[in-house]
Design a protein around this motif. Structure first.
Motif, PDB file in Angstrom:
ATOM      1  N   ARG A  89       0.810  -1.219   0.000  1.00 45.38           N
ATOM      2  CA  ARG A  89       0.000   0.000   0.000  1.00 45.38           C
ATOM      3  C   ARG A  89       0.839   1.263   0.000  1.00 45.38           C
ATOM      4  NH1 ARG A  89      -4.965  -1.462   4.102  1.00 45.38           N
ATOM      5  NH2 ARG A  89      -4.037  -3.446   4.577  1.00 45.38           N
ATOM      6  N   GLY A  90       2.008   1.200   0.609  1.00 45.70           N
ATOM      7  CA  GLY A  90       2.844   2.389   0.729  1.00 45.70           C
ATOM      8  C   GLY A  90       2.251   3.389   1.704  1.00 45.70           C
ATOM      9  N   ALA A  91       2.936   4.493   1.893  1.00 45.24           N
ATOM     10  CA  ALA A  91       2.513   5.505   2.859  1.00 45.24           C
ATOM     11  C   ALA A  91       1.146   6.079   2.520  1.00 45.24           C
ATOM     12  CB  ALA A  91       3.561   6.615   2.938  1.00 45.24           C
ATOM     13  N   THR A  92       0.877   6.298   1.263  1.00 40.75           N
ATOM     14  CA  THR A  92      -0.416   6.865   0.870  1.00 40.75           C
ATOM     15  C   THR A  92      -1.549   5.914   1.218  1.00 40.75           C
ATOM     16  OG1 THR A  92       0.608   8.129  -0.905  1.00 40.75           O
ATOM     17  CG2 THR A  92      -1.772   7.781  -1.055  1.00 40.75           C
ATOM     18  N   GLY A  93      -1.389   4.642   0.888  1.00 42.65           N
ATOM     19  CA  GLY A  93      -2.426   3.656   1.189  1.00 42.65           C
ATOM     20  C   GLY A  93      -2.621   3.453   2.680  1.00 42.65           C
ATOM     21  N   LEU A  94      -1.519   3.448   3.442  1.00 39.01           N
ATOM     22  CA  LEU A  94      -1.625   3.285   4.891  1.00 39.01           C
ATOM     23  C   LEU A  94      -2.279   4.499   5.547  1.00 39.01           C
ATOM     24  CD1 LEU A  94       1.834   1.636   5.570  1.00 39.01           C
ATOM     25  CD2 LEU A  94      -0.410   0.535   5.835  1.00 39.01           C
ATOM     26  N   SER A  95      -1.952   5.698   5.087  1.00 34.24           N
ATOM     27  CA  SER A  95      -2.591   6.883   5.668  1.00 34.24           C
ATOM     28  C   SER A  95      -4.069   6.929   5.293  1.00 34.24           C
ATOM     29  CB  SER A  95      -1.865   8.169   5.273  1.00 34.24           C
ATOM     30  OG  SER A  95      -1.894   8.370   3.891  1.00 34.24           O
ATOM     31  N   LEU A  96      -4.415   6.494   4.091  1.00 32.35           N
ATOM     32  CA  LEU A  96      -5.825   6.405   3.703  1.00 32.35           C
ATOM     33  C   LEU A  96      -6.556   5.402   4.591  1.00 32.35           C
ATOM     34  CD1 LEU A  96      -8.159   7.131   1.834  1.00 32.35           C
ATOM     35  CD2 LEU A  96      -7.331   5.384   0.249  1.00 32.35           C
ATOM     36  N   ALA A 103      -8.530   6.697  12.596  1.00 35.04           N
ATOM     37  CA  ALA A 103      -7.457   6.331  13.518  1.00 35.04           C
ATOM     38  C   ALA A 103      -6.492   7.495  13.742  1.00 35.04           C
ATOM     39  CB  ALA A 103      -6.687   5.132  12.971  1.00 35.04           C
ATOM     40  N   ASP A 104      -5.845   7.446  14.889  1.00 34.99           N
ATOM     41  CA  ASP A 104      -4.776   8.388  15.196  1.00 34.99           C
ATOM     42  C   ASP A 104      -3.431   7.844  14.724  1.00 34.99           C
ATOM     43  OD1 ASP A 104      -6.416  10.290  16.803  1.00 34.99           O
ATOM     44  OD2 ASP A 104      -6.679   8.493  18.044  1.00 34.99           O
ATOM     45  N   ALA A 105      -3.321   6.521  14.635  1.00 28.79           N
ATOM     46  CA  ALA A 105      -2.066   5.885  14.226  1.00 28.79           C
ATOM     47  C   ALA A 105      -2.349   4.587  13.480  1.00 28.79           C
ATOM     48  CB  ALA A 105      -1.192   5.594  15.443  1.00 28.79           C
ATOM     49  N   ASP A 121      -3.004  13.665   9.194  1.00 32.24           N
ATOM     50  CA  ASP A 121      -3.934  13.380  10.288  1.00 32.24           C
ATOM     51  C   ASP A 121      -3.638  12.084  11.032  1.00 32.24           C
ATOM     52  OD1 ASP A 121      -5.302  15.652   9.539  1.00 32.24           O
ATOM     53  OD2 ASP A 121      -6.673  14.551   8.229  1.00 32.24           O
ATOM     54  N   VAL A 122      -2.637  11.329  10.607  1.00 31.80           N
ATOM     55  CA  VAL A 122      -2.388  10.011  11.186  1.00 31.80           C
ATOM     56  C   VAL A 122      -0.872   9.750  11.247  1.00 31.80           C
ATOM     57  CG1 VAL A 122      -2.590   8.798   8.964  1.00 31.80           C
ATOM     58  CG2 VAL A 122      -3.096   7.581  11.065  1.00 31.80           C
ATOM     59  N   LEU A 123      -0.446   9.088  12.311  1.00 33.47           N
ATOM     60  CA  LEU A 123       0.952   8.681  12.428  1.00 33.47           C
ATOM     61  C   LEU A 123       1.091   7.285  11.847  1.00 33.47           C
ATOM     62  CD1 LEU A 123       3.800   9.353  13.809  1.00 33.47           C
ATOM     63  CD2 LEU A 123       3.072   7.626  15.455  1.00 33.47           C
ATOM     64  N   LEU A 124       2.086   7.083  10.999  1.00 34.69           N
ATOM     65  CA  LEU A 124       2.400   5.763  10.469  1.00 34.69           C
ATOM     66  C   LEU A 124       3.589   5.242  11.250  1.00 34.69           C
ATOM     67  CD1 LEU A 124       2.140   6.533   6.640  1.00 34.69           C
ATOM     68  CD2 LEU A 124       0.329   5.801   8.228  1.00 34.69           C
ATOM     69  N   LEU A 125       3.392   4.137  11.976  1.00 32.24           N
ATOM     70  CA  LEU A 125       4.419   3.611  12.862  1.00 32.24           C
ATOM     71  C   LEU A 125       4.806   2.189  12.490  1.00 32.24           C
ATOM     72  CD1 LEU A 125       6.224   3.729  15.385  1.00 32.24           C
ATOM     73  CD2 LEU A 125       4.211   3.040  16.732  1.00 32.24           C
ATOM     74  N   ASN A 126       6.061   2.018  12.116  1.00 31.55           N
ATOM     75  CA  ASN A 126       6.639   0.702  11.901  1.00 31.55           C
ATOM     76  C   ASN A 126       7.712   0.530  12.972  1.00 31.55           C
ATOM     77  OD1 ASN A 126       8.144  -1.543  11.110  1.00 31.55           O
ATOM     78  ND2 ASN A 126       7.820  -1.157   8.938  1.00 31.55           N
ATOM     79  N   GLU A 169      14.762   6.945  17.866  1.00 34.28           N
ATOM     80  CA  GLU A 169      13.902   7.993  17.330  1.00 34.28           C
ATOM     81  C   GLU A 169      12.786   8.264  18.326  1.00 34.28           C
ATOM     82  OE1 GLU A 169      11.127   8.615  13.311  1.00 34.28           O
ATOM     83  OE2 GLU A 169      12.562   6.974  13.392  1.00 34.28           O
ATOM     84  N   THR A 170      12.309   9.514  18.376  1.00 36.85           N
ATOM     85  CA  THR A 170      11.156   9.863  19.213  1.00 36.85           C
ATOM     86  C   THR A 170      10.028  10.367  18.322  1.00 36.85           C
ATOM     87  OG1 THR A 170      11.921  12.116  19.590  1.00 36.85           O
ATOM     88  CG2 THR A 170      12.602  10.452  21.201  1.00 36.85           C
ATOM     89  N   PHE A 171       8.795  10.268  18.825  1.00 37.95           N
ATOM     90  CA  PHE A 171       7.627  10.718  18.065  1.00 37.95           C
ATOM     91  C   PHE A 171       6.480  10.947  19.027  1.00 37.95           C
ATOM     92  CE2 PHE A 171       7.685   6.136  18.207  1.00 37.95           C
ATOM     93  CZ  PHE A 171       6.383   5.790  18.534  1.00 37.95           C
ATOM     94  N   GLU A 172       5.406  11.551  18.521  1.00 37.98           N
ATOM     95  CA  GLU A 172       4.204  11.817  19.321  1.00 37.98           C
ATOM     96  C   GLU A 172       2.969  11.400  18.551  1.00 37.98           C
ATOM     97  OE1 GLU A 172       4.388  16.018  19.911  1.00 37.98           O
ATOM     98  OE2 GLU A 172       5.767  15.839  21.597  1.00 37.98           O
ATOM     99  N   ILE A 173       1.944  11.023  19.271  1.00 32.77           N
ATOM    100  CA  ILE A 173       0.630  10.792  18.688  1.00 32.77           C
ATOM    101  C   ILE A 173      -0.297  11.826  19.310  1.00 32.77           C
ATOM    102  CG2 ILE A 173      -1.292   9.195  18.372  1.00 32.77           C
ATOM    103  CD1 ILE A 173       0.713   6.898  18.646  1.00 32.77           C
ATOM    104  N   GLU A 174      -0.835  12.670  18.455  1.00 30.29           N
ATOM    105  CA  GLU A 174      -1.685  13.781  18.944  1.00 30.29           C
ATOM    106  C   GLU A 174      -3.147  13.399  18.915  1.00 30.29           C
ATOM    107  OE1 GLU A 174      -0.538  17.061  16.483  1.00 30.29           O
ATOM    108  OE2 GLU A 174       1.480  17.050  17.270  1.00 30.29           O
TER     109      GLU A 174
END
Length: 174
Positions: A89-96, A103-105, A121-126, A169-174
């Motif tokens: 799906r790639g990033a576009t498919g996963l964000s869709l 979802a938030d993530a 609007d969404v965090l993609l986390l691997n 790495e650090t990140f946030e989910i808003e």
């Protein structure tokens, strides 16, 4: 704490070592984006994780596919997650996918390479692979509720960690 893993690729156990092992043992919830491979590996995770959210991956045996869905949506700490193993799906498919499920993530695996990407609007986390990094760094992710000293719009703060415990790495989910 929430521990996020993927791509165990084991035929005998959970393959947890170092910081990943401690994180799973201390977690309130464990999220696994698939590729346990067989039932023995899934059973090993179920034995150490009180609350396990998991999906099967592309290398799963029929027995694992019978026990787990290919995709699931759930909430922890008021954050809505979509969990999938990942595919082409790639990033576009996963964000869709994330937006479709409100979802938030989106948590995914498959590539064995860690990444935390803000896709509007969404965090993609691997989380990468804690056990079979295929020449890369053995990693997993840890999430916790943001405290008052951290950004006020973050609900969860996260770290991708190496097996030795160092923060990659650090990140946030808003």
């Amino acid at each position: 704490m929430i521990t996020v893993l993927s791509d165990t690729h084991s035929r005998s156990g959970n393959e947890l070592e170092g910081r990943a092992k401690r994180a799973v043992e201390e977690s309130d919830a464990v999220v696994h984006a698939g590729d346990f491979v067989n039932a023995a590996a899934l059973d090993a995770f179920e034995a150490v994780a009180d609350r396990l959210y998991a999906v099967y991956g592309n290398n799963a045996t029929p027995e694992v596919r019978d026990r787990l869905p290919p995709e699931r949506t759930f909430e922890i700490e008021g954050v809505r997650f979509v969990l999938t193993h990942g595919d082409d799906r790639g990033a576009t498919g996963l964000s869709l996918l994330g937006r479709q499920q409100a979802a938030d993530a989106v948590v995914f695996g498959h590539s064995h390479r860690h990444a935390a990407t803000d896709a509007e609007d969404v965090l993609l986390l691997n989380p990468g692979s804690h056990a079979d990094p295929r020449g890369g760094t053995p990693t997993h992710a840890e999430l916790r509720v943001a405290d008052g000293e951290e950004r006020t719009d973050a609900r969860l703060v996260g770290e991708i960690r190496h097996r030795d415990g160092s923060v990659v790495e650090t990140f946030e989910i808003e």
